[in-house]
Design an enzyme around this catalytic site. Structure first.
Site, PDB file in Angstrom:
ATOM      1  N   ASP A 184      -2.523 -22.723  15.520  1.00 53.52           N
ATOM      2  CA  ASP A 184      -1.336 -22.371  15.094  1.00 53.52           C
ATOM      3  C   ASP A 184      -0.325 -22.734  14.272  1.00 53.52           C
ATOM      4  O   ASP A 184       0.404 -23.100  13.454  1.00 53.52           O
ATOM      5  CB  ASP A 184      -0.780 -21.215  16.269  1.00 53.52           C
ATOM      6  CG  ASP A 184       0.359 -20.248  15.014  1.00 53.52           C
ATOM      7  OD1 ASP A 184       0.349 -19.393  14.213  1.00 53.52           O
ATOM      8  OD2 ASP A 184       1.388 -20.573  15.989  1.00 53.52           O
ATOM      9  N   GLU A 231       8.832 -24.654  21.354  1.00 57.67           N
ATOM     10  CA  GLU A 231       9.627 -23.137  20.812  1.00 57.67           C
ATOM     11  C   GLU A 231      10.210 -22.845  21.906  1.00 57.67           C
ATOM     12  O   GLU A 231       9.335 -23.210  23.261  1.00 57.67           O
ATOM     13  CB  GLU A 231       8.196 -22.807  20.091  1.00 57.67           C
ATOM     14  CG  GLU A 231       8.192 -23.209  18.898  1.00 57.67           C
ATOM     15  CD  GLU A 231       7.574 -22.025  17.850  1.00 57.67           C
ATOM     16  OE1 GLU A 231       7.806 -21.460  17.163  1.00 57.67           O
ATOM     17  OE2 GLU A 231       6.159 -22.175  18.422  1.00 57.67           O
ATOM     18  N   LYS A 284       4.483 -23.140  23.191  1.00 56.73           N
ATOM     19  CA  LYS A 284       5.641 -21.579  23.021  1.00 56.73           C
ATOM     20  C   LYS A 284       6.205 -21.428  24.740  1.00 56.73           C
ATOM     21  O   LYS A 284       5.499 -22.180  25.644  1.00 56.73           O
ATOM     22  CB  LYS A 284       4.957 -20.777  22.598  1.00 56.73           C
ATOM     23  CG  LYS A 284       4.701 -20.701  21.147  1.00 56.73           C
ATOM     24  CD  LYS A 284       4.337 -18.957  20.753  1.00 56.73           C
ATOM     25  CE  LYS A 284       4.214 -19.131  19.832  1.00 56.73           C
ATOM     26  NZ  LYS A 284       5.086 -19.873  18.288  1.00 56.73           N
ATOM     27  N   LYS A 310      -0.285 -18.733   5.582  1.00 62.03           N
ATOM     28  CA  LYS A 310      -1.218 -19.453   6.409  1.00 62.03           C
ATOM     29  C   LYS A 310      -0.992 -18.427   7.391  1.00 62.03           C
ATOM     30  O   LYS A 310      -0.162 -17.518   7.497  1.00 62.03           O
ATOM     31  CB  LYS A 310      -0.434 -20.568   7.626  1.00 62.03           C
ATOM     32  CG  LYS A 310       0.142 -19.924   8.814  1.00 62.03           C
ATOM     33  CD  LYS A 310       1.284 -21.497   9.197  1.00 62.03           C
ATOM     34  CE  LYS A 310       0.079 -21.950  10.689  1.00 62.03           C
ATOM     35  NZ  LYS A 310       1.063 -20.543  11.601  1.00 62.03           N
ATOM     36  N   LYS A 346      10.616 -28.086   4.790  1.00 58.88           N
ATOM     37  CA  LYS A 346      12.066 -28.616   5.753  1.00 58.88           C
ATOM     38  C   LYS A 346      12.532 -29.573   5.362  1.00 58.88           C
ATOM     39  O   LYS A 346      12.360 -30.546   5.102  1.00 58.88           O
ATOM     40  CB  LYS A 346      11.657 -29.021   7.195  1.00 58.88           C
ATOM     41  CG  LYS A 346      11.174 -27.271   8.041  1.00 58.88           C
ATOM     42  CD  LYS A 346      11.235 -27.445   9.537  1.00 58.88           C
ATOM     43  CE  LYS A 346       9.775 -25.990  10.559  1.00 58.88           C
ATOM     44  NZ  LYS A 346      11.035 -24.789  10.473  1.00 58.88           N
ATOM     45  N   HIS A 350       0.771 -27.339  11.005  1.00 59.59           N
ATOM     46  CA  HIS A 350       1.817 -28.207  11.117  1.00 59.59           C
ATOM     47  C   HIS A 350       2.225 -29.204  11.082  1.00 59.59           C
ATOM     48  O   HIS A 350       2.964 -30.341  10.786  1.00 59.59           O
ATOM     49  CB  HIS A 350       3.117 -27.062  12.320  1.00 59.59           C
ATOM     50  CG  HIS A 350       3.609 -26.170  10.926  1.00 59.59           C
ATOM     51  ND1 HIS A 350       2.983 -25.412   9.834  1.00 59.59           N
ATOM     52  CD2 HIS A 350       3.817 -24.586  11.928  1.00 59.59           C
ATOM     53  CE1 HIS A 350       3.546 -23.794   9.618  1.00 59.59           C
ATOM     54  NE2 HIS A 350       3.496 -23.457  10.886  1.00 59.59           N
ATOM     55  N   ARG A 364       0.897  -1.222  -0.163  1.00 57.10           N
ATOM     56  CA  ARG A 364       0.281   0.204   0.158  1.00 57.10           C
ATOM     57  C   ARG A 364       0.897   1.541   0.332  1.00 57.10           C
ATOM     58  O   ARG A 364       0.800   2.348  -0.804  1.00 57.10           O
ATOM     59  CB  ARG A 364      -0.818  -0.272   1.173  1.00 57.10           C
ATOM     60  CG  ARG A 364      -2.430   0.577   0.711  1.00 57.10           C
ATOM     61  CD  ARG A 364      -3.027   0.693   2.701  1.00 57.10           C
ATOM     62  NE  ARG A 364      -3.805   1.535   3.102  1.00 57.10           N
ATOM     63  CZ  ARG A 364      -4.709   1.358   1.796  1.00 57.10           C
ATOM     64  NH1 ARG A 364      -5.504  -0.035   2.244  1.00 57.10           N
ATOM     65  NH2 ARG A 364      -6.481   2.044   2.460  1.00 57.10           N
ATOM     66  N   HIS A 388       5.214 -23.853   5.817  1.00 57.03           N
ATOM     67  CA  HIS A 388       6.542 -24.488   5.845  1.00 57.03           C
ATOM     68  C   HIS A 388       7.506 -25.181   6.035  1.00 57.03           C
ATOM     69  O   HIS A 388       8.732 -25.601   6.102  1.00 57.03           O
ATOM     70  CB  HIS A 388       6.764 -23.020   5.943  1.00 57.03           C
ATOM     71  CG  HIS A 388       7.263 -22.567   7.720  1.00 57.03           C
ATOM     72  ND1 HIS A 388       6.483 -22.486   8.440  1.00 57.03           N
ATOM     73  CD2 HIS A 388       7.820 -23.105   8.286  1.00 57.03           C
ATOM     74  CE1 HIS A 388       7.231 -21.935   9.768  1.00 57.03           C
ATOM     75  NE2 HIS A 388       8.160 -22.805   9.649  1.00 57.03           N
TER      76      HIS A 388
HETATM   77  C1  BG6 Z   1       4.368 -20.838  12.585  1.00 60.17           C
HETATM   78  C2  BG6 Z   1       3.941 -20.058  13.685  1.00 60.17           C
HETATM   79  O1  BG6 Z   1       3.798 -21.050  12.085  1.00 60.17           O
HETATM   80  O2  BG6 Z   1       5.516 -21.614  12.819  1.00 60.17           O
HETATM   81  C3  BG6 Z   1       4.287 -19.943  14.643  1.00 60.17           C
HETATM   82  O3  BG6 Z   1       2.683 -19.174  13.186  1.00 60.17           O
HETATM   83  C4  BG6 Z   1       5.905 -20.628  14.547  1.00 60.17           C
HETATM   84  O4  BG6 Z   1       4.001 -19.524  16.056  1.00 60.17           O
HETATM   85  C5  BG6 Z   1       6.317 -21.245  13.327  1.00 60.17           C
HETATM   86  O5  BG6 Z   1       6.621 -19.727  16.236  1.00 60.17           O
HETATM   87  C6  BG6 Z   1       7.549 -21.664  13.861  1.00 60.17           C
HETATM   88  O6  BG6 Z   1       7.825 -22.278  12.796  1.00 60.17           O
HETATM   89  P1  BG6 Z   1       9.851 -22.686  12.430  1.00 60.17           P
HETATM   90  O7  BG6 Z   1      10.014 -23.043  11.648  1.00 60.17           O
HETATM   91  O8  BG6 Z   1      10.143 -21.588  13.736  1.00 60.17           O
HETATM   92  O9  BG6 Z   1       9.711 -24.000  13.547  1.00 60.17           O
END
Ligand code: BG6
Length: 488
Positions: free
Chosen positions: A235, A216, A335, A148, A182, A240, A51, A178
Site C-alpha cells: 500500500d 499516519e 498506521k 493505484k 505533493k 509512495h 454503473r 499522489h
Molecule cells: C494511499 C494509501 O495511497 O495513501 C492509504 O492507500 C494512505 O492507505 C494514503 O492512508 C496516505 O496519503 P496521504 O496523502 O494522506 O499521506
C-alpha cells in the site's frame, strides 16, 4: 508570494467511478478548487460515469454534497458552486457491456483534450480501455488516468500494463502516485537541482544515512478488505516511499522532462539490493490497553482475528551504485502511530575532525524535508552558543516553513490531485509513473513479501498511538543509529 494561475484550455474529463470515495474526497474537490482559482475554464466538462442510473441533476446533487463536505471554504463562495455544477454532467455506463457508451460519446466535444479517469478497481482497467476504443471515443488527444493500486505484484502489474498498451500508447497513460503531486516532493527536486549547495555533498562520502518516514494516525477505516489483502508494503512502500527514495537518490536528469526524470528514477529502483529478512520489521497495531474503547486494534478493525497483514513496515535499503554504496536508506511507514508526519531526513556525516574541545559538543548536519503537515525544509547547522561563556556549540535549525515563507499559498498548498489533474490536461507526464518503473518497483517488492510469507512471519504488535514496534528501534540500534522523532 501568490502563485500564478495559467488557465488550461477547455477539456472533457470523464471520471469513471466519480461517486466513489476517491471521487468525492479528492478528484471532484480538486477540480472545484482549480475552477475557483480560475484555472479550469467554465467551458470544461466533468462527466461522471458509473454503473448507477442517475439523472444529471441527481449527480449534481451528489457533487454538491461532496464539495460542501470536502471543500467547504470554496463551496461557500457566492456563485462558485453553481458555476462549477454547470460544468458537470453524468452518464451511466456498463464497463463490461455496451450500454451507455454511445450516449457518453455524444456528450464529448471534438478538438479538446479528452481525459478518462479510471477511479475504479484495477480489474476494470482493461475492460474500460477496450470500450473506449471500441465505441470510437478515442480522439487525437485522449489521456487515460489510472489510480493505484497498480497491481498486487509484478505479474498483475504486467498484465495491467499489457491490457492498457493494447489500446493506448505509453504517452497517453497517466499512472497516479499522489505523493508525486505533493508540494514539498516537487520542492525536493527544486532544492536538489536548483541550488549549488547540496548536490556536491549528496553522496555516500558526506551522507551517513537517509530516513524516510510516512507516519499516519488513521487506521484502515472502511478499506479493511482491500488493506488486509495488501498491507503496508504494497500500500505504501512499493509506491509512495519508493518514489520518495527515487527522488532523493536519483542522478540529476539532463532536463526536467518526463522521460529524463523517469529514466533516472528507474535506474535507482534497478540498483536497489534485495532486502534480507533481518533488515525488515513488520508491525500490526493493537488497541491501547489503557483506552481500549478509544480505537479498535487492527484485527478487530478489519474483522479478521488471525490476520498477519502488516500495518507498519520499517526496512533498511541499499542502493548499489557509485553515489550511494555504503549509505543506507531507512524507510518506515505505519498506521495509527503517534502523529501524522511525513518527513525525509538526510543525515550528514560528522566533520572529519573537530578543532573544538570535546566538551564543546558536536552536531552533524541534518536536512529535514517535511512533506506534511507543516510543509517545509529545515537545515540543522552548528553555531556557537551566543554569549561570553566560552566556545560551546549548538545545533540551530535554519527553517524554511512554507507557511511563513510563501504566505497564503504556502499555508494552503494545492492538494496533490489539483496539480496532477491539471498536469494531465496539460499533457505533462513528469509526475506520473511509467509502466517500467511500476514493474521494477514490484520486482523489488515481491521477493520481500514472498520471503516473509514463506517463513510464516507474524507482524510485531505495537500499541495505537506509539511510534511503532520496538524492533524497528533495534534495526537502527544495531547500526548505532536512531530514528528521528515522529512529530506533527
Ligand atoms: C494511499 C494509501 O495511497 O495513501 C492509504 O492507500 C494512505 O492507505 C494514503 O492512508 C496516505 O496519503 P496521504 O496523502 O494522506 O499521506
Amino acid at each position: 508570494m501568490a502563485s500564478r494561475v495559467i488557465p488550461v484550455e477547455p477539456f472533457d474529463l470523464i471520471v469513471v467511478g466519480a461517486t466513489g470515495d476517491l471521487g468525492r474526497r479528492k478528484i471532484l474537490p480538486a477540480l472545484f478548487r482549480r475552477f475557483c482559482a480560475g484555472q479550469m475554464p467554465p467551458q470544461a466538462r466533468v462527466i461522471g460515469a458509473a454503473r448507477s442510473k442517475m439523472s444529471r441533476d441527481e449527480f449534481r446533487d451528489v457533487v454538491a454534497g461532496a464539495l460542501r463536505e470536502f471543500s467547504p471554504a470554496q463551496a461557500s463562495e457566492a456563485g462558485a458552486l453553481a458555476g462549477f455544477l454547470d460544468c458537470v454532467d453524468y452518464q451511466a455506463i456498463d464497463a463490461r457491456g455496451s450500454s451507455g457508451w454511445p450516449e457518453l460519446g455524444e456528450k464529448l466535444s471534438p478538438g479538446r483534450v479528452r481525459a478518462f479517469y479510471f477511479s475504479v478497481g484495477p480489474d476494470l482497467f482493461g475492460d474500460l480501455a477496450r470500450r473506449i476504443r471500441e465505441f470510437g471515443l478515442v480522439s487525437d488527444d485522449t489521456r487515460i488516468v489510472v489510480e493505484k493500486p497498480f497491481g498486487h505484484d509484478l505479474a498483475s502489474a504486467r498484465a495491467l500494463n499489457v491490457a492498457l498498451a493494447e489500446q493506448f500508447e505509453e504517452r497517453e497513460i497517466y499512472r497516479i502516485d499522489h505523493y508525486l503531486g505533493k508540494e514539498t516532493v516537487q520542492n525536493l527536486m527544486a532544492v536538489r537541482f536548483g541550488n549549488m549547495l547540496f548536490e556536491p555533498l549528496w553522496n555516500s562520502q558526506y551522507v551517513d544515512h537517509i530516513q524516510i518516514t510516512v507516519a499516519e494516525t488513521v487506521g484502515v477505516g472502511g478499506r479493511g478488505e482491500y488493506y488486509d489483502g495488501a498491507g503496508a508494503m504494497r500500500d505504501m512502500i512499493q509506491n509512495h516511499l519508493m518514489q520518495l527514495l527515487c527522488l532523493i537518490a536519483m542522478e540529476p536528469p539532463a532536463k526536467f522532462e518526463p522521460d529524463s526524470v523517469r529514466d533516472e528514477k528507474l535506474k535507482v529502483i534497478r540498483a536497489l539490493d534485495a532486502v534480507p529478512p533481518h533488515h525488515i520489521v513488520r508491525g500490526q497495531y493493537t488497541a491501547d490497553p489503557a483506552h481500549p474503547e478509544a480505537a479498535a486494534g487492527y484485527r478487530d478493525e478489519v474483522g479478521h482475528p488471525r490476520s498477519t497483514t502488516e500495518s507498519y513496515v520499517a526496512l533498511k535499503a541499499h542502493i548499489s551504485n557509485w553515489r550511494w554504496a555504503g549509505t543506507p536508506f531507512y524507510l518506515r511507514t505505519g498506521k495509527r502511530l503517534v502523529a501524522r508526519s511525513s518527513v525525509i531526513n538526510v543525515m550528514f556525516k560528522d566533520a572529519p575532525h573537530s578543532i573544538f574541545d570535546a566538551d564543546a559538543g558536536r552536531h552533524a548536519n541534518i536536512l529535514t524535508i517535511r512533506l506534511q503537515p507543516n510543509e517545509g525544509i529545515t537545515l540543522h547547522v552548528t553555531i556557537k552558543e551566543p554569549g561570553p561563556g566560552g566556545m560551546r556549540l549548538v545545533d540551530v535549525p535554519l527553517d524554511m516553513s512554507f507557511a511563513e515563507a510563501l504566505g497564503p499559498d504556502g499555508r494552503d498548498p494545492a492538494d496533490a490531485y489539483e496539480r496532477l489533474i491539471m498536469d494531465v490536461i496539460r499533457g505533462n507526464q513528469t509526475l506520473f509513473m511509467r509502466g517500467d518503473e511500476v514493474e521494477e518497483a514490484w520486482a523489488w517488492t515481491d521477493p520481500v513479501i514472498a520471503g516473509w510469507q514463506s517463513r510464516g512471519d507474524v507482524p510485531k504488535p505495537y500499541v495505537i498511538g506509539s511510534t511503532g514496534p520496538t524492533d524497528a528501534d533495534l534495526l537502527m540500534k544495531r547500526d548505532e543509529r536512531r530514528w528521528r522523532g515522529i512529530n506533527p
